[in-house]
Design a protein around this motif. Structure first.
Motif, short mmCIF file in Angstrom:
data_model
loop_
_atom_site.label_atom_id
_atom_site.label_comp_id
_atom_site.label_asym_id
_atom_site.label_seq_id
_atom_site.Cartn_x
_atom_site.Cartn_y
_atom_site.Cartn_z
N VAL A 159 -8.32 -1.04 -6.52
CA VAL A 159 -8.57 -0.83 -5.08
C VAL A 159 -7.67 -1.70 -4.22
O VAL A 159 -7.41 -1.36 -3.06
N PHE A 160 -7.20 -2.81 -4.77
CA PHE A 160 -6.35 -3.70 -3.98
C PHE A 160 -5.05 -3.03 -3.58
O PHE A 160 -4.36 -3.45 -2.66
N SER A 161 -4.67 -1.96 -4.31
CA SER A 161 -3.40 -1.29 -4.05
C SER A 161 -3.52 -0.18 -3.01
O SER A 161 -2.51 0.40 -2.60
N ILE A 162 -4.74 0.11 -2.56
CA ILE A 162 -4.93 1.21 -1.61
C ILE A 162 -4.35 0.82 -0.24
O ILE A 162 -4.67 -0.23 0.30
N VAL A 163 -3.53 1.69 0.29
CA VAL A 163 -2.89 1.45 1.59
C VAL A 163 -3.67 2.17 2.71
O VAL A 163 -3.91 1.60 3.77
N THR A 164 -4.03 3.39 2.45
CA THR A 164 -4.72 4.21 3.45
C THR A 164 -5.83 5.01 2.75
O THR A 164 -5.65 5.45 1.62
N MET A 165 -6.94 5.15 3.44
CA MET A 165 -7.99 6.05 2.97
C MET A 165 -8.27 7.08 4.06
O MET A 165 -8.05 6.80 5.26
N GLY A 166 -8.73 8.23 3.63
CA GLY A 166 -8.97 9.26 4.63
C GLY A 166 -9.94 10.31 4.14
O GLY A 166 -10.35 10.32 2.98
N TRP A 167 -10.31 11.18 5.06
CA TRP A 167 -11.19 12.31 4.77
C TRP A 167 -10.44 13.62 5.05
O TRP A 167 -9.77 13.75 6.09
N TYR A 168 -10.59 14.52 4.13
CA TYR A 168 -10.07 15.87 4.26
C TYR A 168 -11.25 16.83 4.12
O TYR A 168 -12.29 16.46 3.60
N ARG A 169 -11.05 18.06 4.57
CA ARG A 169 -12.06 19.07 4.35
C ARG A 169 -11.40 20.41 4.06
O ARG A 169 -10.27 20.66 4.48
N GLN A 170 -12.13 21.23 3.34
CA GLN A 170 -11.64 22.55 3.00
C GLN A 170 -12.77 23.56 3.15
O GLN A 170 -13.77 23.47 2.42
N ALA A 171 -12.60 24.47 4.08
CA ALA A 171 -13.56 25.54 4.28
C ALA A 171 -13.17 26.73 3.41
O ALA A 171 -12.00 26.86 3.03
#
Length: 119
Positions: free
Chosen positions: A27-39
């Motif tokens: 987890v220390f290497s994570i730069v960005t986190m985000g949410w996506y969605r697919q309908a």
């Protein structure tokens, strides 16, 4: 990096839900986190992201002012507070994390959590 989402469900229009994403592994290497969605029948779309260092956020126009992305104190967790939900928000929501790769970023995905908004 492994990601696990939770918090989806069925809600009436105008209601709220809070999604959570817990990351494990490097987890220390994570730069960005985000949410996506697919309908159903649609492409996966990015709706919000947050940088892990500065906490800078970005939102898709379709959710701006209604959804809020945040990091947990543990920094391996991420949340999406969804308010004023609409039927068109119905989709499978995916957690995403980006880590540095050899020449670009590598994407990591959770299994997705279903959000259904009834009219």
């Amino acid at each position: 990096v492994q990601l696990v989402e939770s918090g989806g469900g069925l809600v009436q229009a105008g209601g709220s839900l809070r999604l959570s994403c817990v990351a494990s592994g490097t987890v220390f290497s994570i730069v960005t986190m985000g949410w996506y969605r697919q309908a159903p029948g649609k492409q996966r779309e990015s709706i919000a992201n947050i940088t892990m260092f500065r906490g800078s956020t970005n939102y898709a126009d379709s959710v701006k002012g209604r959804f809020a992305i945040s990091r947990g104190n543990a920094k391996n967790t991420m949340y999406l507070q969804m308010n004023s939900l609409k039927p068109e928000d119905t989709a499978v929501y995916f957690c995403n994390a980006q880590t540095p790769g050899s020449s670009t970023y590598s994407d990591h995905w959770g299994q997705g959590t279903q959000v259904t908004v009834s009219s």
